[in-house]
Scaffold this motif. Structure first.
Motif, mmCIF file in Angstrom:
data_model
loop_
_atom_site.group_PDB
_atom_site.id
_atom_site.type_symbol
_atom_site.label_atom_id
_atom_site.label_comp_id
_atom_site.label_asym_id
_atom_site.label_seq_id
_atom_site.Cartn_x
_atom_site.Cartn_y
_atom_site.Cartn_z
ATOM 1 N N GLN A 145 0.620 -1.399 -0.456
ATOM 2 C CA GLN A 145 -0.175 0.092 0.099
ATOM 3 C C GLN A 145 0.864 1.275 0.511
ATOM 4 O O GLN A 145 0.596 2.485 -1.086
ATOM 5 N N LEU A 146 2.147 0.870 0.991
ATOM 6 C CA LEU A 146 3.078 2.590 1.191
ATOM 7 C C LEU A 146 3.345 2.583 -0.754
ATOM 8 O O LEU A 146 4.075 3.879 -0.572
ATOM 9 N N ASP A 156 -5.642 16.361 8.090
ATOM 10 C CA ASP A 156 -5.043 14.652 9.047
ATOM 11 C C ASP A 156 -4.972 13.716 8.297
ATOM 12 O O ASP A 156 -4.507 12.999 8.893
ATOM 13 N N THR A 157 -5.414 13.845 7.657
ATOM 14 C CA THR A 157 -5.298 12.568 6.852
ATOM 15 C C THR A 157 -4.031 12.398 5.708
ATOM 16 O O THR A 157 -3.066 11.053 5.703
ATOM 17 N N LEU A 158 -3.679 13.850 5.670
ATOM 18 C CA LEU A 158 -2.013 14.386 5.173
ATOM 19 C C LEU A 158 -1.083 13.460 6.798
ATOM 20 O O LEU A 158 0.224 12.979 6.071
ATOM 21 N N GLY A 159 -1.543 13.987 7.461
ATOM 22 C CA GLY A 159 -0.855 13.852 9.066
ATOM 23 C C GLY A 159 -0.584 11.868 8.769
ATOM 24 O O GLY A 159 0.258 11.852 9.345
ATOM 25 N N GLY A 203 3.029 9.721 9.007
ATOM 26 C CA GLY A 203 3.262 9.412 10.079
ATOM 27 C C GLY A 203 3.273 7.472 9.723
ATOM 28 O O GLY A 203 3.619 7.137 10.408
ATOM 29 N N ALA A 204 2.825 7.478 8.493
ATOM 30 C CA ALA A 204 2.852 5.153 8.328
ATOM 31 C C ALA A 204 4.292 5.656 7.366
ATOM 32 O O ALA A 204 4.598 4.738 7.244
ATOM 33 N N VAL A 205 4.001 6.648 6.687
ATOM 34 C CA VAL A 205 6.283 6.837 6.210
ATOM 35 C C VAL A 205 7.049 6.354 7.066
ATOM 36 O O VAL A 205 7.920 6.320 6.962
ATOM 37 N N GLY A 235 -1.424 0.107 8.501
ATOM 38 C CA GLY A 235 -1.991 0.365 7.458
ATOM 39 C C GLY A 235 -1.717 2.061 7.470
ATOM 40 O O GLY A 235 -0.959 2.664 8.330
ATOM 41 N N LEU A 236 -2.721 2.725 6.430
ATOM 42 C CA LEU A 236 -1.505 4.142 6.060
ATOM 43 C C LEU A 236 -3.085 4.370 6.996
ATOM 44 O O LEU A 236 -1.823 6.017 7.521
ATOM 45 N N ARG A 237 -3.590 3.972 7.352
ATOM 46 C CA ARG A 237 -4.646 5.255 8.183
ATOM 47 C C ARG A 237 -4.428 4.927 10.189
ATOM 48 O O ARG A 237 -4.241 6.186 10.586
#
Length: 405
Positions: free
Chosen positions: A197-198, A246-249, A253-255, A282-284
């Motif tokens: 996913q990433l 928030d989505t970009l955060g 954070g996932a990265v 996950g990404l979220r």
């Protein structure tokens, strides 16, 4: 390698010029009686031929054909179109020849290495090398054909677009190879689904960035004012950033979690407000199963900024035990208790180290502290071993008539 390509291009262009000069009529040649000067420098010969062709356009002798000379299309005689088509065909096959020579030479170079990465890059270069050389030859053709200024302008812009497309395609493909090579290094990891996913998000983001930059640079080379476009992109990016912060955060954070790898799926971790076993990343969000069996979802933004304790990666499990003995116990019994504790805990096969100390008088009792390190991180096995040793201590104390307080 660059110098060899330049010499190849110069040589092919000279070949094209020689073909054209052989078909030109004697009237189109210079009337001077000066003896020709022979030069062994290929670029100088190229410049001479180009300067001569600027005053005498390349015609392949087609301007002497009445039908092609007298009939016009869009204000230009037909012979120009036919001559241009012949030159384009020659340039196309010359580009294929240069591409073939470059692939053969680079193939010999890459064959000496053991890695497969350079072989992938060589396959990617096949198309762009041919296109760029072809466009360079066409650009030279613009200077040796008697086209109008308007036609030259549009042809030049068209070639800029073609070169930009080729270089952008090459950059996207090279980026894809680099990401695929990076992804291959992480294929054996447990959290492979998260990695896929990433990688997909990173690939799309970088490709979009490359394409946007290529479009802006190409537009600037076409003399298109991109100031308004950049301002619009800036305003749009600011609006999107505020709306989806928030989505970009969570994405960043996932990265951060992926790059730093503070834990993996299956690890037992502890952070402020949550503790448990990692079930999914996950990404979220990251999902933990806490000791009560509940599933806890923690946003990736929080995981990226949190202080995380990875309990699974500890080399051992440390335990501090306190045994309170009766204050009236004789010193001989206290020494015997210390020896029994040392014997029981140090004698277990999973013991890494143990400290035993009569450290204090506590109220109505005597306190003996045992600091114990158990080899391994399996908590269930640790509890079973501790229970076994504690029962052994109780049995030995009862046999020696050592009473607890």
């Amino acid at each position: 390698m660059r110098g060899r390509f330049e010499r190849l291009i110069c040589g092919v262009t000279i070949l094209l010029v020689a073909v054209a000069a052989g078909t030109r009529q004697a009237a189109a040649q210079t009337a001077t009686n000066k003896a020709p000067v022979i030069s062994t420098n290929a670029p100088s010969l190229l410049i001479k031929n180009l300067e001569r062709l600027e005053s005498h356009p390349l015609t392949f002798g087609l301007d002497q054909v009445p039908a092609l000379r007298d009939i016009t299309f869009l204000g230009e005689p037909l012979w120009k179109y036919v001559a241009s088509l012949i030159y384009i065909l020659l340039a196309f096959y010359a580009a294929k020849l240069i591409d073939f020579i470059a692939r053969v030479w680079l193939g010999k170079v890459t064959a000496r290495t053991e890695t497969k990465f350079d072989d992938l890059l060589l396959r990617l270069l096949q198309g762009p090398i041919k296109v760029v050389v072809f466009v360079l030859l066409l650009n030279i053709g613009l200077n040796i054909f008697d086209w109008s200024s308007t036609a030259r302008l549009y042809l030049s812009k068209g070639m800029i677009v073609v070169v930009a497309d080729s270089l952008t395609y090459l950059a996207v493909k090279v980026l894809g190879v680099l990401l695929q090579n990076w992804k291959r290094r992480h294929e054996q990891e447990v959290d492979r689904k998260f990695n896929d996913q990433l990688f997909s998000v990173i690939r799309v983001s970088l490709n979009t960035f490359l394409i946007v930059v290529a479009v802006l640079v190409t537009a600037q080379n076409l003399n298109i004012n991109i100031t308004a476009a950049i301002a619009s992109l800036s305003i749009g990016g600011l609006a999107v950033g505020l709306a989806a912060q928030d989505t970009l955060g969570n994405l960043f954070g996932a990265v951060a979690v992926f790059v730093d790898k503070p834990f993996r799926v299956g690890d037992q971790i502890k952070l402020e407000g949550a503790e448990g076993t990692v079930e999914a990343v996950g990404l979220r969000s990251t999902r933990l199963r806490n000791p009560e069996g509940q599933l806890v979802a923690i946003p990736s933004k929080t995981m990226g900024n949190a202080i995380i304790t990875n309990l699974t990666r500890r080399p051992h499990i440390k335990t501090v035990l306190n045994f309170s003995l009766a204050r009236t116990l004789p010193a001989v019994k206290v020494k015997r208790a210390i020896a029994l504790l040392e014997e029981v805990y140090r004698g277990h096969p999973m013991t890494q180290d143990v400290w035993v100390s009569f450290n204090q008088f506590s109220g109505a009792g005597l306190n003996i502290m045992v600091v114990y390190w158990w080899k391994g991180t399996d908590y269930q096995k640790y509890l079973s071993s501790i229970q076994e040793m504690n029962l052994a201590v109780k049995e030995r104390f009862d046999a020696e008539e050592i009473a607890f307080a």
